[in-house]
Design an enzyme around this catalytic site. Structure first.
Site, PDB file in Angstrom:
ATOM      1  N   GLY A 153      12.644   7.291  10.893  1.00  0.00           N
ATOM      2  CA  GLY A 153      13.465   7.195  12.103  1.00  0.00           C
ATOM      3  C   GLY A 153      14.713   8.060  11.963  1.00  0.00           C
ATOM      4  O   GLY A 153      15.085   8.791  12.893  1.00  0.00           O
ATOM      5  N   ASN A 205       1.527  10.925  -7.719  1.00  0.00           N
ATOM      6  CA  ASN A 205       0.244  11.291  -7.098  1.00  0.00           C
ATOM      7  C   ASN A 205      -0.602  12.183  -8.006  1.00  0.00           C
ATOM      8  O   ASN A 205      -1.826  12.040  -8.067  1.00  0.00           O
ATOM      9  CB  ASN A 205       0.489  12.038  -5.782  1.00  0.00           C
ATOM     10  CG  ASN A 205       1.166  11.163  -4.745  1.00  0.00           C
ATOM     11  OD1 ASN A 205       1.353   9.966  -4.969  1.00  0.00           O
ATOM     12  ND2 ASN A 205       1.545  11.745  -3.622  1.00  0.00           N
ATOM     13  N   GLY A 247      14.530   3.384   9.460  1.00  0.00           N
ATOM     14  CA  GLY A 247      14.061   3.734   8.111  1.00  0.00           C
ATOM     15  C   GLY A 247      14.134   5.245   7.914  1.00  0.00           C
ATOM     16  O   GLY A 247      14.706   5.963   8.754  1.00  0.00           O
ATOM     17  N   SER A 248      13.544   5.724   6.834  1.00  0.00           N
ATOM     18  CA  SER A 248      13.673   7.151   6.512  1.00  0.00           C
ATOM     19  C   SER A 248      13.103   8.031   7.631  1.00  0.00           C
ATOM     20  O   SER A 248      13.713   9.030   8.014  1.00  0.00           O
ATOM     21  CB  SER A 248      12.999   7.453   5.183  1.00  0.00           C
ATOM     22  OG  SER A 248      11.679   6.969   5.190  1.00  0.00           O
ATOM     23  N   GLY A 303      13.648   2.080  14.977  1.00  0.00           N
ATOM     24  CA  GLY A 303      13.479   1.998  13.522  1.00  0.00           C
ATOM     25  C   GLY A 303      14.449   2.915  12.801  1.00  0.00           C
ATOM     26  O   GLY A 303      14.496   4.117  13.065  1.00  0.00           O
ATOM     27  N   ASN A 311      -2.991   6.293  -2.717  1.00  0.00           N
ATOM     28  CA  ASN A 311      -1.891   5.317  -2.765  1.00  0.00           C
ATOM     29  C   ASN A 311      -2.148   4.118  -3.672  1.00  0.00           C
ATOM     30  O   ASN A 311      -1.288   3.776  -4.495  1.00  0.00           O
ATOM     31  CB  ASN A 311      -1.514   4.863  -1.357  1.00  0.00           C
ATOM     32  CG  ASN A 311      -0.983   5.990  -0.500  1.00  0.00           C
ATOM     33  OD1 ASN A 311      -1.335   7.144  -0.730  1.00  0.00           O
ATOM     34  ND2 ASN A 311      -0.171   5.702   0.489  1.00  0.00           N
ATOM     35  N   LYS A 313      -6.506  11.056   7.333  1.00  0.00           N
ATOM     36  CA  LYS A 313      -5.295  10.757   6.558  1.00  0.00           C
ATOM     37  C   LYS A 313      -5.449   9.398   5.879  1.00  0.00           C
ATOM     38  O   LYS A 313      -5.069   9.224   4.709  1.00  0.00           O
ATOM     39  CB  LYS A 313      -4.073  10.771   7.488  1.00  0.00           C
ATOM     40  CG  LYS A 313      -2.751  10.563   6.774  1.00  0.00           C
ATOM     41  CD  LYS A 313      -1.597  11.076   7.616  1.00  0.00           C
ATOM     42  CE  LYS A 313      -0.280  11.017   6.868  1.00  0.00           C
ATOM     43  NZ  LYS A 313       0.373   9.720   6.974  1.00  0.00           N
ATOM     44  N   ASN A 332      -5.176   8.530   1.957  1.00  0.00           N
ATOM     45  CA  ASN A 332      -4.271   7.481   1.469  1.00  0.00           C
ATOM     46  C   ASN A 332      -5.020   6.412   0.673  1.00  0.00           C
ATOM     47  O   ASN A 332      -4.501   5.892  -0.315  1.00  0.00           O
ATOM     48  CB  ASN A 332      -3.504   6.833   2.625  1.00  0.00           C
ATOM     49  CG  ASN A 332      -2.431   7.742   3.196  1.00  0.00           C
ATOM     50  OD1 ASN A 332      -2.243   7.813   4.396  1.00  0.00           O
ATOM     51  ND2 ASN A 332      -1.727   8.461   2.343  1.00  0.00           N
TER      52      ASN A 332
END
Ligand code: KPL
Length: 307
Positions: free
Chosen positions: A14, A203, A11-12, A9, A193, A185, A189
């Site tokens: 990874g 947030n 993405g950010s 991955g 979220n 967690k 979330n």
């Protein structure tokens, strides 16, 4: 020479993990989804840029696709939750009896599916609280550092290769009850979220928009956690959620970032998982249900997938 560490991955998350391993001189390889992505990486000369505050550092990290062929001994899965199953299927021919997996996903559901699919391998789960985003294809911004907890849902002892996390300077702890950590967690979330998406706010503003629903929602989440064997009182859960809201007040939640960028969200692994678990446990959760359905409507209107 020890075997390379593979990170699935780009993405950010990874990129953040790859940069920290590369910074420590650990041989790590990024596995990207498509040949085009791997070609783009080659065009950047395999350079990965890590930005932290006003510091920019560049590291050399080779990238490959799942088909590259070399067997994989240690795999860190850093994709979005909804991408895990397909990404792992693509890499499955490269895994062997000695392979070890570490999953970094948000929410719950993708981890259990991976454990079932690779029932003969040790599959570790992590709860990550770092904040990161991609400025460019090969450039990650480490916006906020936070602790990472890692554990084995089957409660086997800590494997030795995790000492690489110390080498890489990751702020991490072995957690014997990782499922409880991930459930806590997930509850946080669920409370933050969706509201950041529905009210398009950072947030820190969610309680202004949901003042009346907040306590009933916390009570529902507490009952859900209890049904999963996670013992936490409603007052403690409320404090935990308020603490996260305060500590991340200026942040945009990961779900709001996804919606703003027109990307698929992790709704199914956060609210969806909570909603299904509540149903299976026979709980009544009207506030959570309403939040889930309002979020689905919002995603539908934004042309985004509902799962
Ligand atoms: O984990 C988060 C997320 O955005 O997914 C929170 C805790 C809400 C911080 O932004």
């Amino acid at each position: 020479m020890s075997e390379p560490l593979h990170i699935l991955g780009g993405g950010s998350l990874g990129l953040l993990w790859a940069a920290r391993f590369a910074r420590a001189g650990i041989d790590c390889r990024l596995i990207l989804r498509t040949p085009e992505a791997a070609a783009r990486w080659r065009a950047e000369h395999h350079q990965l840029v890590l930005e932290q505050g006003n510091r920019l550092q560049s590291y050399s990290v080779p990238a490959e696709t799942a088909e590259a062929g070399e067997p994989i001994s240690r795999l860190i899965v850093a994709t979005k939750a909804w991408a895990v199953a397909e990404a792992l299927e693509g890499i499955a021919p490269r895994l062997h009896a000695g392979s070890q997996l570490l999953l970094l996903q948000n929410g719950l559901g993708s981890q259990q599916a991976a454990s079932e699919r690779f029932a003969d391998l040790p599959v570790l789960y992590a709860s990550v609280t770092d904040g990161a985003w991609k400025r460019d294809n090969n450039h990650v911004v480490w916006a906020g550092s936070g602790p990472t907890q890692v554990g084995d849902p089957q409660q086997r002892p800590q494997p030795g290769w995790l000492s690489m996390l110390d080498q890489a300077g990751v702020d991490w702890q072995w957690q014997p009850d990782i499922l409880s950590v991930l459930w806590m967690k997930l509850a946080v979330n669920c409370a933050i979220n969706p509201l950041t998406v529905l009210h398009d706010c950072p947030n820190g503003d969610v309680l202004r928009h949901a003042a009346d629903d907040f306590i009933p929602l916390v009570q529902e989440l507490q009952a859900l956690l209890a049904s999963q064997g996670v013992a936490v009182g409603a007052a403690e859960l409320e404090q935990r959620i308020r603490g996260v809201i305060q500590a991340t007040a200026a942040n945009s939640s990961s779900m709001r970032q996804d919606v703003q960028a027109g990307r698929r969200t992790e709704i199914d692994f956060i609210l969806g998982h909570a909603w299904r678990s509540a149903r299976s446990a026979g709980l009544l959760t009207p506030v959570l249900d309403s939040l889930y359905h309002r979020l689905q409507t919002h995603l539908h209107q934004s042309g985004l997938p509902l799962n």
